[in-house]
Design a protein around this motif. Structure first.
Motif, PDB file in Angstrom:
ATOM      1  N   ASN A 118       0.853  -1.186   0.000  1.00 32.54           N
ATOM      2  CA  ASN A 118       0.000   0.000   0.000  1.00 32.54           C
ATOM      3  C   ASN A 118       0.895   1.245   0.000  1.00 32.54           C
ATOM      4  O   ASN A 118       1.793   1.354   0.825  1.00 32.54           O
ATOM      5  CB  ASN A 118      -0.886  -0.048   1.253  1.00 32.54           C
ATOM      6  CG  ASN A 118      -1.876   1.093   1.282  1.00 32.54           C
ATOM      7  OD1 ASN A 118      -1.512   2.251   1.095  1.00 32.54           O
ATOM      8  ND2 ASN A 118      -3.132   0.769   1.518  1.00 32.54           N
TER       9      ASN A 118
ATOM     10  N   CYS B 118      -4.561   3.840  -5.832  1.00 39.04           N
ATOM     11  CA  CYS B 118      -4.137   2.652  -5.075  1.00 39.04           C
ATOM     12  C   CYS B 118      -4.571   1.370  -5.798  1.00 39.04           C
ATOM     13  O   CYS B 118      -5.691   1.249  -6.280  1.00 39.04           O
ATOM     14  CB  CYS B 118      -4.738   2.684  -3.671  1.00 39.04           C
ATOM     15  SG  CYS B 118      -4.244   1.268  -2.654  1.00 39.04           S
TER      16      CYS B 118
ATOM     17  N   ALA C 142      -3.509  -1.680  -4.174  1.00 40.59           N
ATOM     18  CA  ALA C 142      -2.924  -2.595  -3.193  1.00 40.59           C
ATOM     19  C   ALA C 142      -3.753  -3.853  -2.957  1.00 40.59           C
ATOM     20  O   ALA C 142      -3.279  -4.797  -2.326  1.00 40.59           O
ATOM     21  CB  ALA C 142      -2.674  -1.864  -1.867  1.00 40.59           C
ATOM     22  N   CYS C 143      -4.988  -3.877  -3.405  1.00 39.56           N
ATOM     23  CA  CYS C 143      -5.784  -5.111  -3.369  1.00 39.56           C
ATOM     24  C   CYS C 143      -6.656  -5.119  -4.617  1.00 39.56           C
ATOM     25  O   CYS C 143      -6.729  -4.113  -5.322  1.00 39.56           O
ATOM     26  CB  CYS C 143      -6.604  -5.207  -2.074  1.00 39.56           C
ATOM     27  SG  CYS C 143      -8.182  -4.338  -2.105  1.00 39.56           S
TER      28      CYS C 143
ATOM     29  N   LEU D 264      -9.713  -4.788  -5.195  1.00 41.70           N
ATOM     30  CA  LEU D 264     -11.035  -4.130  -5.211  1.00 41.70           C
ATOM     31  C   LEU D 264     -11.118  -2.908  -6.121  1.00 41.70           C
ATOM     32  O   LEU D 264     -12.202  -2.500  -6.533  1.00 41.70           O
ATOM     33  CB  LEU D 264     -11.462  -3.747  -3.786  1.00 41.70           C
ATOM     34  CG  LEU D 264     -11.740  -4.924  -2.851  1.00 41.70           C
ATOM     35  CD1 LEU D 264     -12.292  -4.426  -1.526  1.00 41.70           C
ATOM     36  CD2 LEU D 264     -12.701  -5.908  -3.484  1.00 41.70           C
ATOM     37  N   TRP D 265      -9.990  -2.304  -6.441  1.00 39.56           N
ATOM     38  CA  TRP D 265     -10.023  -1.096  -7.281  1.00 39.56           C
ATOM     39  C   TRP D 265     -10.547  -1.399  -8.678  1.00 39.56           C
ATOM     40  O   TRP D 265     -11.128  -0.538  -9.338  1.00 39.56           O
ATOM     41  CB  TRP D 265      -8.616  -0.485  -7.405  1.00 39.56           C
ATOM     42  CG  TRP D 265      -7.673  -1.365  -8.177  1.00 39.56           C
ATOM     43  CD1 TRP D 265      -6.893  -2.358  -7.660  1.00 39.56           C
ATOM     44  CD2 TRP D 265      -7.434  -1.353  -9.588  1.00 39.56           C
ATOM     45  NE1 TRP D 265      -6.184  -2.966  -8.656  1.00 39.56           N
ATOM     46  CE2 TRP D 265      -6.487  -2.367  -9.850  1.00 39.56           C
ATOM     47  CE3 TRP D 265      -7.906  -0.569 -10.648  1.00 39.56           C
ATOM     48  CZ2 TRP D 265      -6.023  -2.636 -11.136  1.00 39.56           C
ATOM     49  CZ3 TRP D 265      -7.435  -0.841 -11.931  1.00 39.56           C
ATOM     50  CH2 TRP D 265      -6.512  -1.869 -12.168  1.00 39.56           C
TER      51      TRP D 265
ATOM     52  N   THR E 138     -11.846   5.479  -5.913  1.00 37.97           N
ATOM     53  CA  THR E 138     -11.550   5.411  -4.479  1.00 37.97           C
ATOM     54  C   THR E 138     -12.465   6.401  -3.768  1.00 37.97           C
ATOM     55  O   THR E 138     -12.596   7.541  -4.211  1.00 37.97           O
ATOM     56  CB  THR E 138     -10.087   5.835  -4.204  1.00 37.97           C
ATOM     57  OG1 THR E 138      -9.220   5.073  -5.040  1.00 37.97           O
ATOM     58  CG2 THR E 138      -9.702   5.602  -2.757  1.00 37.97           C
TER      59      THR E 138
ATOM     60  N   VAL F 203     -12.448   0.329   4.323  1.00 38.00           N
ATOM     61  CA  VAL F 203     -12.065  -0.099   2.969  1.00 38.00           C
ATOM     62  C   VAL F 203     -12.567   0.955   1.995  1.00 38.00           C
ATOM     63  O   VAL F 203     -13.701   1.418   2.108  1.00 38.00           O
ATOM     64  CB  VAL F 203     -12.681  -1.488   2.654  1.00 38.00           C
ATOM     65  CG1 VAL F 203     -12.494  -1.864   1.199  1.00 38.00           C
ATOM     66  CG2 VAL F 203     -12.064  -2.547   3.569  1.00 38.00           C
TER      67      VAL F 203
ATOM     68  N   CYS G   4      -6.119  -2.270   3.092  1.00 36.45           N
ATOM     69  CA  CYS G   4      -6.576  -0.880   3.106  1.00 36.45           C
ATOM     70  C   CYS G   4      -6.282  -0.183   4.428  1.00 36.45           C
ATOM     71  O   CYS G   4      -6.447   1.026   4.543  1.00 36.45           O
ATOM     72  CB  CYS G   4      -8.081  -0.832   2.795  1.00 36.45           C
ATOM     73  SG  CYS G   4      -8.535   0.611   1.816  1.00 36.45           S
TER      74      CYS G   4
ATOM     75  N   TRP H 220      -4.236   3.209   4.790  1.00 38.93           N
ATOM     76  CA  TRP H 220      -4.881   4.511   4.518  1.00 38.93           C
ATOM     77  C   TRP H 220      -5.571   5.023   5.772  1.00 38.93           C
ATOM     78  O   TRP H 220      -5.465   6.198   6.121  1.00 38.93           O
ATOM     79  CB  TRP H 220      -5.893   4.392   3.377  1.00 38.93           C
ATOM     80  CG  TRP H 220      -5.279   4.065   2.054  1.00 38.93           C
ATOM     81  CD1 TRP H 220      -5.490   2.941   1.312  1.00 38.93           C
ATOM     82  CD2 TRP H 220      -4.344   4.867   1.319  1.00 38.93           C
ATOM     83  NE1 TRP H 220      -4.759   3.001   0.161  1.00 38.93           N
ATOM     84  CE2 TRP H 220      -4.047   4.163   0.133  1.00 38.93           C
ATOM     85  CE3 TRP H 220      -3.737   6.104   1.545  1.00 38.93           C
ATOM     86  CZ2 TRP H 220      -3.159   4.659  -0.821  1.00 38.93           C
ATOM     87  CZ3 TRP H 220      -2.855   6.597   0.588  1.00 38.93           C
ATOM     88  CH2 TRP H 220      -2.568   5.881  -0.570  1.00 38.93           C
TER      89      TRP H 220
HETATM   90 FE1  SF4 Z   1      -6.253   0.235  -2.245  1.00 42.90          FE
HETATM   91 FE2  SF4 Z   1      -8.087   0.036  -0.314  1.00 42.90          FE
HETATM   92 FE3  SF4 Z   1      -8.851   0.241  -2.830  1.00 42.90          FE
HETATM   93 FE4  SF4 Z   1      -7.735  -2.019  -1.982  1.00 42.90          FE
HETATM   94  S1  SF4 Z   1      -9.701  -1.143  -1.309  1.00 42.90           S
HETATM   95  S2  SF4 Z   1      -7.234  -0.925  -3.875  1.00 42.90           S
HETATM   96  S3  SF4 Z   1      -6.222  -1.216  -0.513  1.00 42.90           S
HETATM   97  S4  SF4 Z   1      -7.771   1.819  -1.660  1.00 42.90           S
END
Ligand code: SF4
Ligand code: URA
Length: 209
Positions: A10, A29, A31-32, A34-35, A41, A98, A123, A126
């Motif tokens: 992250n 981001c 980092a997982c 979900l984006w 975001t 999240v 997440c 953040w």
């Molecule tokens: Fe990044 Fe959080 Fe989105 Fe995952 S959920 S991509 S960690 S901002």
């Protein structure tokens, strides 16, 4: 929180020292996973040094489209409950554990899916940096996902709500239910659960002063 196998690091700790810099960095981001399917975001918002930080789970359908936290049905309940507890929404910082909307498509609808522990952990950086920069005197963790992110472990909400806990370094913690829990309640229990939510929030009110 623990490392997350298979996930990217992250970038939160590389971002500058302001909420605006953090918001900007979080907008890209990855980092997982979900984006990928979400629109954008959804970062926290509120005064840069708000005395109270409210933490929800993740953006919902409307938040995902608007790019702002708690603007949909759960946000309406939260706004009503805050007003009933004497807490002006514009004086508090509102965010989520999240920051991307996790959902599954059913026909024309996008149905909310609960984030898994690895996503909450990915997440968490953040949220940690939001807490470091805003330095609220009180965190209000609403629901299991917020509790898991804040404490780094699960703990029963029922046993811990309704009292002020110590978080760290002079920051207090209030655990309560998530406002969308109230949306799902059977009709006959709604009033009582709503009243309990407000009485939890009333414990937060003195932190404004
Ligand atoms: Fe990044 Fe959080 Fe989105 Fe995952 S959920 S991509 S960690 S901002
Ligand atoms: N539920 C949440 O937890 N957060 C939002 O922003 C909206 C709904």
């Amino acid at each position: 929180m623990k490392a997350r196998p298979g996930y990217a690091p992250n970038p939160a700790d590389q971002a500058g020292d302001s909420i605006e810099a953090l918001r900007e960095a979080a907008s890209t981001c990855r980092a997982c996973p979900l984006w990928e399917k979400a629109t954008q975001t959804v970062f926290g918002e509120g005064p840069a040094h708000a005395p109270i930080m409210f933490i929800g789970e993740q953006p919902g359908d409307q938040e995902d489209l608007a790019g702002r936290p708690f603007v949909g049905p759960a946000g309406l309940i939260l706004a009503r409950a805050l007003a009933a507890a004497g807490i002006p929404r514009e004086q508090v910082y509102v965010t989520n554990a999240v920051k991307h909307f996790k959902f599954e498509v059913r026909g024309k609808r996008r149905l909310h899916k609960k984030p898994v522990d690895a996503e909450i952990a990915a997440c968490h950086d953040w949220l940690r940096r939001e807490i470091e920069l805003v330095t609220p005197r009180l965190l209000v963790a609403m629901g299991a996902t917020a509790v898991r992110s804040v404490l780094g472990r699960s703990t029963p909400i029922k046993l811990n709500r309704g009292k002020l806990l110590e978080y760290a370094c002079g920051i207090s913690l209030l655990i309560t239910v998530h406002p969308s829990f109230l949306l799902r309640m059977p009709e006959e229990d709604k009033d009582e659960e709503y009243r309990r939510f407000i009485s939890d929030l009333k414990l937060a009110e003195p932190f404004l002063r």
